[in-house]
Design an enzyme around this catalytic site. Structure first.
Site, PDB file in Angstrom:
ATOM      1  N   ASP A   1      -4.077 -14.542  -3.024  1.00 39.90           N
ATOM      2  CA  ASP A   1      -4.671 -15.398  -4.037  1.00 39.90           C
ATOM      3  C   ASP A   1      -5.762 -14.625  -4.775  1.00 39.90           C
ATOM      4  O   ASP A   1      -5.927 -13.423  -4.579  1.00 39.90           O
ATOM      5  CB  ASP A   1      -5.243 -16.675  -3.405  1.00 39.90           C
ATOM      6  CG  ASP A   1      -6.262 -16.396  -2.300  1.00 39.90           C
ATOM      7  OD1 ASP A   1      -6.815 -15.268  -2.277  1.00 39.90           O
ATOM      8  OD2 ASP A   1      -6.513 -17.287  -1.475  1.00 39.90           O
TER       9      ASP A   1
ATOM     10  N   ARG B   1       0.825  -1.213   0.000  1.00 37.24           N
ATOM     11  CA  ARG B   1       0.000   0.000   0.000  1.00 37.24           C
ATOM     12  C   ARG B   1       0.860   1.265   0.000  1.00 37.24           C
ATOM     13  O   ARG B   1       0.555   2.230  -0.706  1.00 37.24           O
ATOM     14  CB  ARG B   1      -0.925  -0.026   1.216  1.00 37.24           C
ATOM     15  CG  ARG B   1      -1.947   1.099   1.261  1.00 37.24           C
ATOM     16  CD  ARG B   1      -2.982   0.840   2.341  1.00 37.24           C
ATOM     17  NE  ARG B   1      -3.899   1.968   2.454  1.00 37.24           N
ATOM     18  CZ  ARG B   1      -4.046   2.713   3.546  1.00 37.24           C
ATOM     19  NH1 ARG B   1      -3.342   2.430   4.640  1.00 37.24           N
ATOM     20  NH2 ARG B   1      -4.895   3.714   3.574  1.00 37.24           N
TER      21      ARG B   1
ATOM     22  N   ASN C   1      -3.297   8.868   3.956  1.00 43.21           N
ATOM     23  CA  ASN C   1      -1.992   8.284   4.274  1.00 43.21           C
ATOM     24  C   ASN C   1      -1.710   8.150   5.766  1.00 43.21           C
ATOM     25  O   ASN C   1      -0.680   7.591   6.155  1.00 43.21           O
ATOM     26  CB  ASN C   1      -0.873   9.118   3.630  1.00 43.21           C
ATOM     27  CG  ASN C   1      -0.831   8.958   2.121  1.00 43.21           C
ATOM     28  OD1 ASN C   1      -1.316   7.962   1.578  1.00 43.21           O
ATOM     29  ND2 ASN C   1      -0.254   9.936   1.437  1.00 43.21           N
TER      30      ASN C   1
ATOM     31  N   PRO D   1      -6.851   7.200  -5.651  1.00 43.87           N
ATOM     32  CA  PRO D   1      -8.140   6.561  -5.944  1.00 43.87           C
ATOM     33  C   PRO D   1      -8.901   6.357  -4.635  1.00 43.87           C
ATOM     34  O   PRO D   1      -8.365   5.838  -3.668  1.00 43.87           O
ATOM     35  CB  PRO D   1      -7.727   5.220  -6.563  1.00 43.87           C
ATOM     36  CG  PRO D   1      -6.377   5.486  -7.175  1.00 43.87           C
ATOM     37  CD  PRO D   1      -5.721   6.444  -6.226  1.00 43.87           C
TER      38      PRO D   1
ATOM     39  N   HIS E   1      -6.307  -6.263  -2.718  1.00 41.66           N
ATOM     40  CA  HIS E   1      -7.184  -6.266  -1.548  1.00 41.66           C
ATOM     41  C   HIS E   1      -7.376  -7.664  -0.990  1.00 41.66           C
ATOM     42  O   HIS E   1      -8.016  -7.837   0.049  1.00 41.66           O
ATOM     43  CB  HIS E   1      -8.546  -5.646  -1.904  1.00 41.66           C
ATOM     44  CG  HIS E   1      -8.487  -4.166  -2.119  1.00 41.66           C
ATOM     45  ND1 HIS E   1      -9.552  -3.417  -2.573  1.00 41.66           N
ATOM     46  CD2 HIS E   1      -7.466  -3.286  -1.949  1.00 41.66           C
ATOM     47  CE1 HIS E   1      -9.205  -2.143  -2.672  1.00 41.66           C
ATOM     48  NE2 HIS E   1      -7.942  -2.039  -2.297  1.00 41.66           N
TER      49      HIS E   1
ATOM     50  N   GLY F   1       4.486  10.280  -8.834  1.00 44.28           N
ATOM     51  CA  GLY F   1       5.192   9.113  -9.346  1.00 44.28           C
ATOM     52  C   GLY F   1       5.974   8.385  -8.265  1.00 44.28           C
ATOM     53  O   GLY F   1       5.968   8.767  -7.093  1.00 44.28           O
TER      54      GLY F   1
ATOM     55  N   HIS G   1       0.627   4.104  -2.863  1.00 41.92           N
ATOM     56  CA  HIS G   1       0.336   5.504  -2.536  1.00 41.92           C
ATOM     57  C   HIS G   1       1.472   6.418  -2.980  1.00 41.92           C
ATOM     58  O   HIS G   1       1.227   7.562  -3.362  1.00 41.92           O
ATOM     59  CB  HIS G   1       0.090   5.650  -1.030  1.00 41.92           C
ATOM     60  CG  HIS G   1      -1.265   5.193  -0.602  1.00 41.92           C
ATOM     61  ND1 HIS G   1      -1.985   5.802   0.403  1.00 41.92           N
ATOM     62  CD2 HIS G   1      -2.044   4.164  -1.038  1.00 41.92           C
ATOM     63  CE1 HIS G   1      -3.148   5.174   0.571  1.00 41.92           C
ATOM     64  NE2 HIS G   1      -3.196   4.171  -0.295  1.00 41.92           N
ATOM     65  N   ASP G   2       2.695   5.935  -2.931  1.00 38.24           N
ATOM     66  CA  ASP G   2       3.825   6.730  -3.398  1.00 38.24           C
ATOM     67  C   ASP G   2       3.717   6.982  -4.893  1.00 38.24           C
ATOM     68  O   ASP G   2       3.829   8.118  -5.358  1.00 38.24           O
ATOM     69  CB  ASP G   2       5.147   6.019  -3.080  1.00 38.24           C
ATOM     70  CG  ASP G   2       6.364   6.824  -3.520  1.00 38.24           C
ATOM     71  OD1 ASP G   2       6.369   8.055  -3.285  1.00 38.24           O
ATOM     72  OD2 ASP G   2       7.292   6.236  -4.096  1.00 38.24           O
TER      73      ASP G   2
ATOM     74  N   GLU H   1       3.070  14.491   2.122  1.00 33.92           N
ATOM     75  CA  GLU H   1       2.114  13.490   1.647  1.00 33.92           C
ATOM     76  C   GLU H   1       1.650  12.552   2.765  1.00 33.92           C
ATOM     77  O   GLU H   1       0.477  12.215   2.868  1.00 33.92           O
ATOM     78  CB  GLU H   1       2.731  12.641   0.528  1.00 33.92           C
ATOM     79  CG  GLU H   1       2.875  13.362  -0.793  1.00 33.92           C
ATOM     80  CD  GLU H   1       3.602  12.506  -1.835  1.00 33.92           C
ATOM     81  OE1 GLU H   1       3.462  11.267  -1.810  1.00 33.92           O
ATOM     82  OE2 GLU H   1       4.325  13.079  -2.665  1.00 33.92           O
TER      83      GLU H   1
END
Length: 323
Positions: free
Chosen positions: A250, A64, A95, A161, A191, A74, A68-69, A89
């Site tokens: 999975d 994650r 965050n 997002p 997820h 970028g 997020h980075d 950030e």
């Protein structure tokens, strides 16, 4: 060192030797540190294994952080920077729940002893995310290297997002970063090892339209289960994003979404687009036969988003501070 960890190290070396077909995107190179710091990847892997083997939930956390980075300025390590004014950030609301920084810092510290001033924090984060997933028996992917570290990190620029977003907004978020619809649905598959909290789904299960209702796109039995875990005033209790399979990397996440048990709107909305729904249906029908390969390819693309190379940026000595 346990036998399982030794086997992981051997596997990673074999995969590196065998190689996976990948173009070197945007000036990055699989052999970037071959002469500069030949043990770089092994050092990062060793540190990552030490941490994640003790606390496997760090795999999802580190993946994650990398995501997020890359979505803000970028993949430049800007999410790692601290600010005395709390305006970097990492201080933005999405965050605040990030964790795992200590793994990146430990890997960077080990590299500084071996090859001072050579390996960027952005590269360390990309490698740590990959190796953390490997520890929990997830897929491996090649990580082209040579990223430079950004010097700018602004809370105001964080536009990730959203878990509350619909399919159109999510597609735009990804397209703006050079990622396509397939990347969106494939990377949502991360997820499978994620957890969230009751606060992010409270309105979805208790007051979706302001009338004490729940989101009609959700399976009613799932809503009942969530309500048992999350009382109306509970905003802190953790919730698994892939119930029953949260510790295993999975394709089970896609089964959950297909059953209308996606935890977030951003999960459920994947059923509203023909391409994303088609991918989900295929993974369900084939028990995720292509998911690992697809995830690896999308992670390579994610890791090359808006990277700094050449003389841009810097190589930070400490990941939380510019030089």
């Amino acid at each position: 060192m346990s036998m399982a960890i030794k086997n992981l190290l051997v596997l990673a070396v074999l995969l590196s030797v065998l190689g996976v077909s990948v173009a070197n995107p945007k000036g990055l190179d699989l052999n970037y540190y071959k002469n500069r710091c030949p043990d770089a990847e092994a050092i990062v892997r060793r540190v990552t294994i030490q941490y994640v083997s003790r606390q496997t939930s760090l795999a999802a956390a580190l993946l994650r952080v990398h995501f997020h980075d890359c979505f803000v300025r970028g993949c430049d390590g800007s999410v790692l920077l601290k600010s005395p004014n709390k305006d970097a950030e990492r201080d933005a609301i999405p965050n605040l729940s990030l964790r795992g920084y200590e793994v990146v810092d430990a890997a960077k510290s080990a590299l500084e002893k071996k090859c001072p001033g050579v390996v960027s924090c952005a590269d360390v984060l990309a490698l740590v995310a990959r190796d953390a997933v490997l520890v929990i028996n997830g897929p491996w992917w090649p990580v082209p290297l040579g990223r430079r570290d950004g010097r700018i990190s602004k809370k105001s620029e964080v536009n990730l997002p959203s878990p509350f977003a619909g399919i159109a907004a999510l597609k735009k978020n990804f397209f703006d970063k050079g990622l396509n619809t397939k990347d969106l649905v494939v990377l949502s598959g991360a997820h499978t090892i994620g957890i969230s909290n009751c606060g992010l789904i409270n309105s979805r299960i208790y007051n979706f339209t302001g009338k004490g209702d729940f989101d009609p796109s959700m399976n009613p039995s799932y809503v009942r289960a969530l309500k048992k875990r999350c009382k109306p005033t509970d905003f802190r209790t953790s919730v698994e994003m892939d119930p029953g399979s949260v510790k295993k990397f999975d394709s089970h996440y896609f089964n959950i979404v297909a059953q209308k048990k996606g935890l977030f709107t951003s999960d459920s909305t994947l059923l509203e687009d023909p391409e994303t729904k088609g991918y989900i249906d295929t993974q369900v029908a084939t028990a995720g036969s292509s998911f690992n390969k697809d995830f690896s390819e999308s992670m390579v693309k994610l890791g090359s988003v808006e990277v700094l190379t050449g003389n841009k940026g810097e190589i930070r000595r400490k990941c939380a501070f510019v030089n």
